[in-house]
Design a protein around this motif. Structure first.
Motif, PDB file in Angstrom:
ATOM      1  N   PHE A 238     -26.856 -45.768 -37.428  1.00 41.35           N
ATOM      2  CA  PHE A 238     -26.803 -44.589 -36.637  1.00 41.35           C
ATOM      3  C   PHE A 238     -28.057 -44.179 -36.196  1.00 41.35           C
ATOM      4  CE2 PHE A 238     -25.258 -40.800 -35.215  1.00 41.35           C
ATOM      5  CZ  PHE A 238     -24.146 -41.107 -34.424  1.00 41.35           C
ATOM      6  N   PRO A 239     -28.850 -43.552 -37.151  1.00 44.72           N
ATOM      7  CA  PRO A 239     -30.153 -42.873 -36.738  1.00 44.72           C
ATOM      8  C   PRO A 239     -30.870 -44.053 -35.954  1.00 44.72           C
ATOM      9  CG  PRO A 239     -29.917 -43.173 -39.294  1.00 44.72           C
ATOM     10  CD  PRO A 239     -28.756 -43.560 -38.565  1.00 44.72           C
TER      11      PRO A 239
ATOM     12  N   GLN B 206     -29.824 -43.851 -32.472  1.00 45.14           N
ATOM     13  CA  GLN B 206     -29.781 -42.251 -32.046  1.00 45.14           C
ATOM     14  C   GLN B 206     -31.194 -42.411 -31.322  1.00 45.14           C
ATOM     15  OE1 GLN B 206     -28.888 -39.465 -34.759  1.00 45.14           O
ATOM     16  NE2 GLN B 206     -27.651 -38.379 -33.175  1.00 45.14           N
ATOM     17  N   SER B 207     -32.299 -42.904 -32.317  1.00 48.73           N
ATOM     18  CA  SER B 207     -33.560 -42.798 -31.898  1.00 48.73           C
ATOM     19  C   SER B 207     -33.883 -43.401 -30.604  1.00 48.73           C
ATOM     20  CB  SER B 207     -34.569 -43.602 -32.946  1.00 48.73           C
ATOM     21  OG  SER B 207     -34.384 -42.723 -34.102  1.00 48.73           O
TER      22      SER B 207
ATOM     23  N   PHE C 212     -32.864 -41.406 -27.762  1.00 45.11           N
ATOM     24  CA  PHE C 212     -33.838 -40.397 -27.692  1.00 45.11           C
ATOM     25  C   PHE C 212     -34.911 -40.963 -26.518  1.00 45.11           C
ATOM     26  CE2 PHE C 212     -33.351 -36.835 -31.136  1.00 45.11           C
ATOM     27  CZ  PHE C 212     -32.037 -36.854 -31.030  1.00 45.11           C
TER      28      PHE C 212
ATOM     29  N   TRP D   6     -29.315 -31.543 -16.317  1.00 39.76           N
ATOM     30  CA  TRP D   6     -29.884 -32.235 -17.581  1.00 39.76           C
ATOM     31  C   TRP D   6     -29.905 -31.440 -18.730  1.00 39.76           C
ATOM     32  CZ3 TRP D   6     -28.826 -37.250 -17.544  1.00 39.76           C
ATOM     33  CH2 TRP D   6     -28.933 -37.889 -16.186  1.00 39.76           C
ATOM     34  N   THR D   7     -30.355 -30.033 -18.420  1.00 39.34           N
ATOM     35  CA  THR D   7     -30.519 -29.288 -19.834  1.00 39.34           C
ATOM     36  C   THR D   7     -28.953 -29.082 -20.196  1.00 39.34           C
ATOM     37  OG1 THR D   7     -32.013 -28.091 -18.635  1.00 39.34           O
ATOM     38  CG2 THR D   7     -31.152 -26.820 -20.417  1.00 39.34           C
TER      39      THR D   7
ATOM     40  N   VAL E 115     -28.528 -32.236 -22.549  1.00 39.18           N
ATOM     41  CA  VAL E 115     -29.170 -32.152 -23.838  1.00 39.18           C
ATOM     42  C   VAL E 115     -28.753 -31.229 -24.668  1.00 39.18           C
ATOM     43  CG1 VAL E 115     -31.422 -32.053 -24.972  1.00 39.18           C
ATOM     44  CG2 VAL E 115     -31.334 -33.125 -22.789  1.00 39.18           C
TER      45      VAL E 115
ATOM     46  N   ARG F 167     -26.903 -31.636 -28.375  1.00 37.65           N
ATOM     47  CA  ARG F 167     -27.467 -31.085 -29.556  1.00 37.65           C
ATOM     48  C   ARG F 167     -26.384 -30.277 -30.449  1.00 37.65           C
ATOM     49  NH1 ARG F 167     -30.607 -30.850 -34.237  1.00 37.65           N
ATOM     50  NH2 ARG F 167     -28.826 -32.216 -34.296  1.00 37.65           N
ATOM     51  N   MET F 168     -25.488 -29.672 -29.658  1.00 37.93           N
ATOM     52  CA  MET F 168     -24.391 -28.865 -30.375  1.00 37.93           C
ATOM     53  C   MET F 168     -23.491 -29.692 -30.936  1.00 37.93           C
ATOM     54  SD  MET F 168     -25.289 -25.915 -30.209  1.00 37.93           S
ATOM     55  CE  MET F 168     -23.932 -24.680 -30.426  1.00 37.93           C
TER      56      MET F 168
ATOM     57  N   PHE G 242     -22.881 -29.214 -34.565  1.00 35.12           N
ATOM     58  CA  PHE G 242     -22.576 -27.850 -34.926  1.00 35.12           C
ATOM     59  C   PHE G 242     -21.234 -27.337 -34.717  1.00 35.12           C
ATOM     60  CE2 PHE G 242     -27.285 -28.558 -34.694  1.00 35.12           C
ATOM     61  CZ  PHE G 242     -27.894 -27.834 -35.867  1.00 35.12           C
TER      62      PHE G 242
END
Lengths: 137, 166
Positions: free
Chosen positions: A8-9, A12-13, A16, A124-125, A128, A132-133, A136
């Motif tokens: 998974f990471p 995910q990388s 990115f 696009w902001t 992203v 990120r949220m 959380f």
């Protein structure tokens, strides 16, 4: 993909890198429309130079994004940040291939093309920030 | 709990560290800005390095591309480092025990070495590369791409290290 912890990471990388490539190159064209850099190139020339890399980045971003989504489809579907992100992404992609492209074709930046650049940066902001949220909410 | 050095404990107990860690919104917001600046800075860096490798903007002079992106690259770099430092300040104990964090810091140090090594021959005088991009410049670009890819991967892996499961 849920089998090994590192998969998974790793995916995910790559995700990115994909969005650095796509959103980064789009941001360069947006800053050009706003008159903040690369001013010695016409917006259309700059966009033509960068578009293949933007598209490659979008492709990488979408493929890895779908892979990550598939690991917990129900969870993502119910996540409000994810829904926000997908809404922004859909509008951002639609915008990129329609009005944004048209704005870049004009040689003389107009109010309309500056608004297109700001809209693009905001969309696009949103993508992203929504992404990120997810972790959380 | 495994012991950590006193200064790590000290950072963890500062008001700023607690505020970011336990404040709710600040941590994801700073993380979001960190990500956004990676997109901005990463994009500029990619374009610079890809130009040096001759894979994009070939009709433009190397110096033209590099000089025009320089200010924005620096801006993105500063924002990445400042937000990254704040995130690290918020979680020093977990980061101290995270192997990926140390890999990331080692790569970051190598970015500094890279800048020093290639400043004279490549980045300090881009106009000298306008006629022909030297082999040294291409190596610099390839190494730069690898270092930053490594930074992204190791950064992402931090969240998956055992110390962040607790």
């Amino acid at each position: 993909m849920n089998a090994a912890e590192w998969v998974f990471p790793a995916v995910q990388s790559v995700h990115f890198v994909g969005f650095a490539l796509s959103i980064g190159t789009i941001a360069i064209t947006d800053l050009r429309l706003l008159g903040f850099g690369m001013r010695r190139q016409k917006p259309a020339e700059l966009a033509a130079d960068l578009e293949p890399w933007t598209r490659a980045g979008i492709l990488v971003m979408l493929v890895t994004g779908i892979l990550m989504f598939s690991t917990d489809a129900v969870g993502y579907h119910n996540n409000p940040s994810f829904r926000f992100k997908m809404t922004c992404l859909a509008v951002a992609l639609l915008f990129h291939f329609t009005l944004h492209r048209r704005a870049l074709r004009r040689d003389l930046p107009s109010i309309a093309s500056k608004m297109a650049a700001v809209t693009s940066l905001l969309l696009w902001t949103g993508v992203v920030a929504g992404g990120r949220m997810i972790a959380f909410v | 709990m495994e012991q950590v050095p006193a200064f790590v404990e000290w950072i963890q107990n500062t008001d700023l560290s607690t505020a970011i860690r336990e404040g709710g919104l600040p941590y994801p917001i700073i993380g979001g800005i960190h990500l956004l600046s990676i997109a901005l800075f990463g994009g500029m860096l990619l374009v610079t390095d890809l130009r040096l490798l001759g894979w994009t903007m070939r009709k433009r002079f190397v110096s033209d591309v590099m000089n025009q992106l320089r200010t924005w690259k620096w801006f993105g770099f500063v924002v990445v480092v400042v937000t990254g430092s704040l995130l690290a300040w918020a979680e020093p104990v977990r980061l101290y025990k995270s192997p990926s964090f140390w890999v990331k810091m080692a790569l970051f140090a190598l970015v500094g070495v890279h800048a020093l090594v290639f400043r004279a021959g490549v980045y300090g005088h881009p106009e000298r590369l306008d006629k022909a991009v030297t082999r040294q410049a291409k190596i610099a670009a390839a190494v730069s791409l690898l270092l930053w890819a490594g930074l992204i991967v190791s950064g992402r892996l931090i969240a998956f290290d055992a110390s962040f499961d607790e």
